[in-house]
Design an enzyme around this catalytic site. Sequence first.
Site, mmCIF file in Angstrom:
data_model
loop_
_atom_site.group_PDB
_atom_site.id
_atom_site.type_symbol
_atom_site.label_atom_id
_atom_site.label_comp_id
_atom_site.label_asym_id
_atom_site.label_seq_id
_atom_site.Cartn_x
_atom_site.Cartn_y
_atom_site.Cartn_z
ATOM 1 C CG HIS A 43 -5.080 -7.824 0.947
ATOM 2 N ND1 HIS A 43 -5.689 -6.646 0.641
ATOM 3 C CD2 HIS A 43 -3.767 -7.541 1.050
ATOM 4 C CE1 HIS A 43 -4.778 -5.694 0.542
ATOM 5 N NE2 HIS A 43 -3.599 -6.224 0.789
ATOM 6 C CD GLU B 233 -10.373 -7.600 2.990
ATOM 7 O OE1 GLU B 233 -10.823 -6.455 2.891
ATOM 8 O OE2 GLU B 233 -9.786 -8.209 2.076
#
Length: 99
Positions: free
Chosen positions: A30, A33
Site C-alpha cells: 500500500h 496514500e
Amino acid sequence: SSGINAEYGAADHAEAFIYAHEHHMNKTIHAGEAFGPESIFQAITACFAERIGHGTRLYSTDSFHPESRVEDKERYTEGIIRFIANRRICIEVCLTSNF
C-alpha cells in the site's frame, strides 16, 4: 503490507521485501496514500512490489512528500506512470475510499 503509510516508507521494510522477492513470494504494498508518486516508485524499486494498493494517488502531483527534492512533479509523475505501465504492475483503485 498495509501498514506502510506516512510514517513508514516502503524502503524502511526493504529487508523483508527482499527476502520475499528472493523466495518468489508475491508482493503487494500500500503506497501512494501519503506521498503519492514518490512512495509508489519507492515501493516498486526498493521493495520489488508487483501490485500497489491505493494507487489512485499515482496521478496526483500535489501529494508529494513535503521535503521532496522533485522539481518537475508533472514530469516525474508521467515517468512513473510509464514505468508502471511498461512493467505491467497492478494498481488497486477504490474510488470511494481513496478520495
